[in-house]
Design an enzyme around this catalytic site. Structure first.
Site, mmCIF file in Angstrom:
data_model
loop_
_atom_site.group_PDB
_atom_site.id
_atom_site.type_symbol
_atom_site.label_atom_id
_atom_site.label_comp_id
_atom_site.label_asym_id
_atom_site.label_seq_id
_atom_site.Cartn_x
_atom_site.Cartn_y
_atom_site.Cartn_z
ATOM 1 N N TYR A 2 -5.520 60.473 -65.141
ATOM 2 C CA TYR A 2 -6.694 59.640 -65.422
ATOM 3 C C TYR A 2 -6.269 58.310 -66.092
ATOM 4 O O TYR A 2 -6.635 57.226 -65.634
ATOM 5 C CB TYR A 2 -7.681 60.411 -66.319
ATOM 6 C CG TYR A 2 -8.735 59.523 -66.884
ATOM 7 C CD1 TYR A 2 -9.857 59.192 -66.119
ATOM 8 C CD2 TYR A 2 -8.594 58.944 -68.143
ATOM 9 C CE1 TYR A 2 -10.809 58.326 -66.596
ATOM 10 C CE2 TYR A 2 -9.542 58.074 -68.631
ATOM 11 C CZ TYR A 2 -10.649 57.772 -67.860
ATOM 12 O OH TYR A 2 -11.586 56.910 -68.335
ATOM 13 N N LEU B 126 -10.522 60.898 -86.306
ATOM 14 C CA LEU B 126 -10.788 60.853 -84.865
ATOM 15 C C LEU B 126 -10.516 62.209 -84.191
ATOM 16 O O LEU B 126 -10.963 62.451 -83.078
ATOM 17 C CB LEU B 126 -9.915 59.752 -84.236
ATOM 18 C CG LEU B 126 -10.379 59.096 -82.939
ATOM 19 C CD1 LEU B 126 -11.838 58.689 -82.978
ATOM 20 C CD2 LEU B 126 -9.520 57.878 -82.630
ATOM 21 N N GLU C 96 -8.059 53.540 -73.787
ATOM 22 C CA GLU C 96 -8.203 54.788 -73.027
ATOM 23 C C GLU C 96 -7.794 56.006 -73.853
ATOM 24 O O GLU C 96 -8.441 57.035 -73.811
ATOM 25 C CB GLU C 96 -7.369 54.733 -71.735
ATOM 26 C CG GLU C 96 -7.928 53.798 -70.678
ATOM 27 C CD GLU C 96 -9.338 54.175 -70.230
ATOM 28 O OE1 GLU C 96 -9.686 55.364 -70.264
ATOM 29 O OE2 GLU C 96 -10.103 53.263 -69.863
ATOM 30 N N ASP D 271 -13.336 60.478 -63.740
ATOM 31 C CA ASP D 271 -13.717 61.159 -64.975
ATOM 32 C C ASP D 271 -15.077 61.836 -64.772
ATOM 33 O O ASP D 271 -15.616 61.856 -63.661
ATOM 34 C CB ASP D 271 -13.739 60.182 -66.160
ATOM 35 C CG ASP D 271 -14.897 59.196 -66.088
ATOM 36 O OD1 ASP D 271 -15.558 59.109 -65.026
ATOM 37 O OD2 ASP D 271 -15.159 58.514 -67.098
#
Ligand code: SF4
Length: 357
Positions: free
Chosen positions: A119, A79, A36, A137
């Site tokens: 979330y 990233l 996640e 989301d």
């Protein structure tokens, strides 16, 4: 408890269409959390190799918690959003040191961990522990908005709340994790943002947006206004009981209000030291004092942010006639202080005058 037809259809669709992703077939909260965090603001194709590298190097929370931070950052390289990597490492240390290496098993306690928002907490709590808390989301917003015809702005706090409430009402308590994964996957693969193929959609009969032909209009996302920054250098010119003012013209903010002679510059850094061009000819008039303040005012409007700096000129009162001539030259006006009190002024000017007293 009977399932809402929407929930029923989504649960039926999921096993036949889901992608085989490595974090899907596990109940390990560490692996779910890792995936996640890596996948936030990142596409699956880009995030997958990073996920695999992390699992290979740090197969459990203990190994990640004890890793040197330079190694974690190096693995994350490419990233982007590096604060996520720092939070990831901090969170692993927290779980290892404060929770004995075991992730909390519920939404509320998961929220206490570094870098875990609503979330991610909902994802871990439902995927790993089957807690009935909805994950909301972008994909979920889209599917719910279109199917149920909810046209509330998804970028607003009220919109977010409304969708969360709806998702939490729908979530089946026996299949919470599966339902969350299913609706997200449905949004990612079937009810895609642009031109979804509604002809093959199992939800089309009950779908509000499809039936009303407004699929392209939902979900509603009101774009935030772009805030423009502007930099004003003001000159506050006083001469005994008089001050020099300027009536603001058309086509800009504060139309018809009075402020002071000023020049607009392109960069904040130029504000302090700069003196407007028109000041050059002012130097011929006897000036008692010039105060160039280093303080910059910040004034916020709906779509503009104004940074303003003031330089004050105190002109000898005996020079009033020459000053009046000068103001005419530049289409400024000279007014008595008392009269200026009655003229409309932007709040920024009022604030400056207040501080000036
Ligand atoms: S019918 Fe179309 S808009 Fe409605 S849920 Fe299916 S794909 Fe989305």
């Amino acid at each position: 408890m009977s399932l809402h037809p929407f929930v029923h259809t989504i649960l039926e669709w999921y096993p036949r269409h889901k992608r085989d992703l490595p974090w899907r077939n596990t109940k390990d909260p560490y692996i779910i959390w890792l995936s996640e965090i890596i996948l936030q603001q990142t596409r699956v194709a880009q995030g997958l190799p990073y996920f695999l590298k992390f699992v290979e190097n740090y197969p459990n929370v203990e190994s990640l918690a004890n890793a040197p931070s330079e190694d974690v950052m190096r693995l994350w390289q490419g990233l982007g959003y590096y604060s996520r990597a720092r939070n990831l490492h901090e969170c692993a240390k927290m779980v290892f040191n404060q929770y004995g290496g075991v992730f909390p098993d519920n939404y509320k306690d998961l929220l206490k961990l570094k870098g875990i928002g609503s979330y991610t907490a909902a994802a871990i709590a439902s995927f790993a522990f089957e807690e009935a808390v909805a994950v909301v989301d972008g994909n979920v917003f889209r599917v719910l908005s279109r199917y149920f015809g909810v046209a509330t702005d998804i970028a607003s706090p009220a919109g977010k709340k409304e969708f969360e409430k709806l998702a939490n009402e729908l979530i089946p308590h026996d299949f919470a994790g599966t339902f969350n994964q299913a609706i997200m996957e449905f949004g990612a693969l079937q009810c895609v943002p642009k031109s979804p193929d509604c002809t093959i959609c199992p939800l089309r009969e009950g779908c509000f947006a499809h039936n009303k032909k407004i699929v392209a209009e939902l979900p509603l996302k009101i774009k935030k206004l772009k805030i423009k920054e502007r930099y004003f250098k003001y000159t506050y010119i006083t001469c005994g009981d008089y001050i020099v003012v300027k009536k603001r013209g058309e086509g800009d903010i504060w139309q018809g209000l009075f402020d002071f002679p000023m020049t607009e510059v392109s960069e904040k850094s130029k504000l302090i030291d700069l003196l407007p061009d028109f000041v050059e000819s002012l130097k011929k008039i006897e000036t008692l004092n010039v105060e160039n303040s280093s303080y910059t005012y910040k004034h916020i409007l709906t779509h503009q942010r104004i940074f303003a700096n003031f330089v004050k000129f105190v002109i000898d009162p005996s020079e009033i006639d020459r000053l009046a001539e000068w103001t005419r030259l530049f289409e400024f006006q000279i007014v008595e202080r008392e009269r200026f009190e009655d003229l409309g002024k932007p709040r920024l000017i009022l604030k400056y005058l207040n501080d000036e007293k």
